[in-house]
Design a protein around this motif. Structure first.
Motif, PDB file in Angstrom:
ATOM      1  N   LEU A   1       0.835  -1.199   0.000  1.00 49.13           N
ATOM      2  CA  LEU A   1       0.000   0.000   0.000  1.00 49.13           C
ATOM      3  C   LEU A   1       0.869   1.248   0.000  1.00 49.13           C
ATOM      4  O   LEU A   1       0.594   2.207  -0.735  1.00 49.13           O
ATOM      5  N   LEU A   2       1.917   1.252   0.790  1.00 49.69           N
ATOM      6  CA  LEU A   2       2.834   2.390   0.833  1.00 49.69           C
ATOM      7  C   LEU A   2       3.435   2.657  -0.542  1.00 49.69           C
ATOM      8  O   LEU A   2       3.451   3.798  -1.012  1.00 49.69           O
ATOM      9  N   SER A   3       3.914   1.625  -1.201  1.00 52.54           N
ATOM     10  CA  SER A   3       4.500   1.785  -2.535  1.00 52.54           C
ATOM     11  C   SER A   3       3.483   2.333  -3.526  1.00 52.54           C
ATOM     12  O   SER A   3       3.781   3.234  -4.313  1.00 52.54           O
ATOM     13  N   ALA A   4       2.262   1.787  -3.490  1.00 49.12           N
ATOM     14  CA  ALA A   4       1.214   2.247  -4.402  1.00 49.12           C
ATOM     15  C   ALA A   4       0.852   3.700  -4.124  1.00 49.12           C
ATOM     16  O   ALA A   4       0.663   4.492  -5.056  1.00 49.12           O
ATOM     17  N   LEU A   5       0.769   4.073  -2.858  1.00 45.43           N
ATOM     18  CA  LEU A   5       0.410   5.435  -2.473  1.00 45.43           C
ATOM     19  C   LEU A   5       1.479   6.433  -2.895  1.00 45.43           C
ATOM     20  O   LEU A   5       1.168   7.501  -3.439  1.00 45.43           O
ATOM     21  N   ILE A   6       2.733   6.092  -2.669  1.00 44.15           N
ATOM     22  CA  ILE A   6       3.833   6.979  -3.070  1.00 44.15           C
ATOM     23  C   ILE A   6       3.835   7.167  -4.583  1.00 44.15           C
ATOM     24  O   ILE A   6       3.960   8.295  -5.082  1.00 44.15           O
ATOM     25  N   SER A   7       3.688   6.089  -5.330  1.00 43.92           N
ATOM     26  CA  SER A   7       3.644   6.174  -6.795  1.00 43.92           C
ATOM     27  C   SER A   7       2.471   7.032  -7.255  1.00 43.92           C
ATOM     28  O   SER A   7       2.613   7.861  -8.166  1.00 43.92           O
ATOM     29  N   PHE A   8       1.325   6.832  -6.632  1.00 42.24           N
ATOM     30  CA  PHE A   8       0.120   7.592  -6.977  1.00 42.24           C
ATOM     31  C   PHE A   8       0.328   9.086  -6.757  1.00 42.24           C
ATOM     32  O   PHE A   8       0.057   9.900  -7.638  1.00 42.24           O
ATOM     33  N   VAL A   9       0.831   9.454  -5.603  1.00 41.61           N
ATOM     34  CA  VAL A   9       1.023  10.877  -5.283  1.00 41.61           C
ATOM     35  C   VAL A   9       2.100  11.488  -6.183  1.00 41.61           C
ATOM     36  O   VAL A   9       1.931  12.600  -6.692  1.00 41.61           O
ATOM     37  N   ASN A  10       3.189  10.767  -6.398  1.00 44.49           N
ATOM     38  CA  ASN A  10       4.249  11.296  -7.259  1.00 44.49           C
ATOM     39  C   ASN A  10       3.794  11.434  -8.706  1.00 44.49           C
ATOM     40  O   ASN A  10       4.179  12.370  -9.399  1.00 44.49           O
ATOM     41  N   LYS A  11       2.959  10.516  -9.169  1.00 40.54           N
ATOM     42  CA  LYS A  11       2.480  10.533 -10.551  1.00 40.54           C
ATOM     43  C   LYS A  11       1.402  11.586 -10.766  1.00 40.54           C
ATOM     44  O   LYS A  11       1.405  12.297 -11.766  1.00 40.54           O
ATOM     45  N   ARG A  12       0.459  11.704  -9.841  1.00 35.47           N
ATOM     46  CA  ARG A  12      -0.703  12.583 -10.026  1.00 35.47           C
ATOM     47  C   ARG A  12      -0.564  13.957  -9.381  1.00 35.47           C
ATOM     48  O   ARG A  12      -1.307  14.872  -9.719  1.00 35.47           O
ATOM     49  N   GLY A  13       0.326  14.105  -8.421  1.00 38.12           N
ATOM     50  CA  GLY A  13       0.541  15.402  -7.778  1.00 38.12           C
ATOM     51  C   GLY A  13      -0.733  15.949  -7.157  1.00 38.12           C
ATOM     52  O   GLY A  13      -1.466  15.238  -6.480  1.00 38.12           O
TER      53      GLY A  13
END
Length: 146
Positions: A68-80
Motif C-alpha cells: 500500500l505504501l509503494s502504491a500510495l507513493i507512486s500515486f502521489v508522485n504521478k498525479r501530484g
C-alpha cells in the motif's frame, strides 16, 4: 525424461496438492490489488487510488502495508495535486480493525516523508473493512490525529 512426461508429472503433483493449496488461500482474491481512476463529477483533473486488500492473519499486515505504501507513493508522485482520494476495501477479521487503523496511519505518515506531504495530507482516505466470516462491514473515513 521427456518434456511431456516431466510436465505431466508436475501437473499430477500440483493436483495432489490441491486441497492443501485451497486451505492456504481460501479466497480467489489476491492479497493486494491497486489501481487509479479518474473521478467523475469533480473538477478535472481529479484522481483516486482504489486498493483491495485481503488480510488473512496478523502476519499479512506488514507485507500488505508495504505494498500500500509503494502504491500510495507512486500515486502521489504521478498525479501530484490531482490526487484527491484513496479508497481502501479491506477483507479482514473484525479483530484486526485496530491494527489496520494503526497501519493506515503509519503508511500515511511514511508516504508524507517520501512524496509531497501537502498532497498526502489533503487526501480523503475512505476505508471499508469486511469480515470474511460474518460478512459484516464497517466503513469509515480515516482522519489523521492532530
Amino acid at each position: 525424461m521427456s518434456l511431456a512426461r516431466s510436465t505431466s508429472v508436475l501437473v499430477l503433483a500440483l493436483l495432489a496438492q490441491g486441497p492443501v493449496l485451497a486451505q492456504a488461500a481460501p479466497s480467489f482474491m489476491p492479497g493486494f490489488t491497486a489501481f487509479e481512476g479518474q473521478l467523475k463529477g469533480s473538477e478535472p483533473p481529479a484522481w483516486q487510488l482504489v486498493s483491495m486488500i485481503r488480510i488473512g492473519s496478523e502476519a499479512d499486515l506488514n507485507p500488505r502495508g508495504n505494498r500500500l505504501l509503494s502504491a500510495l507513493i507512486s500515486f502521489v508522485n504521478k498525479r501530484g495535486e490531482a490526487a484527491q482520494s484513496v479508497v481502501l476495501m479491506i477483507t479482514a477479521e473484525d479483530k484486526h480493525v485496530e491494527l489496520i487503523n494503526k497501519l493506515i496511519g503509519s503508511v500515511l505518515e511514511e508516504a508524507a516523508t517520501r512524496a509531497d506531504a501537502g498532497v498526502v495530507a489533503k487526501l480523503k482516505v475512505s476505508v471499508s473493512v469486511t469480515d470474511p466470516v460474518t460478512k459484516e462491514s464497517r466503513s469509515f473515513e480515516f482522519a489523521k490525529r492532530t
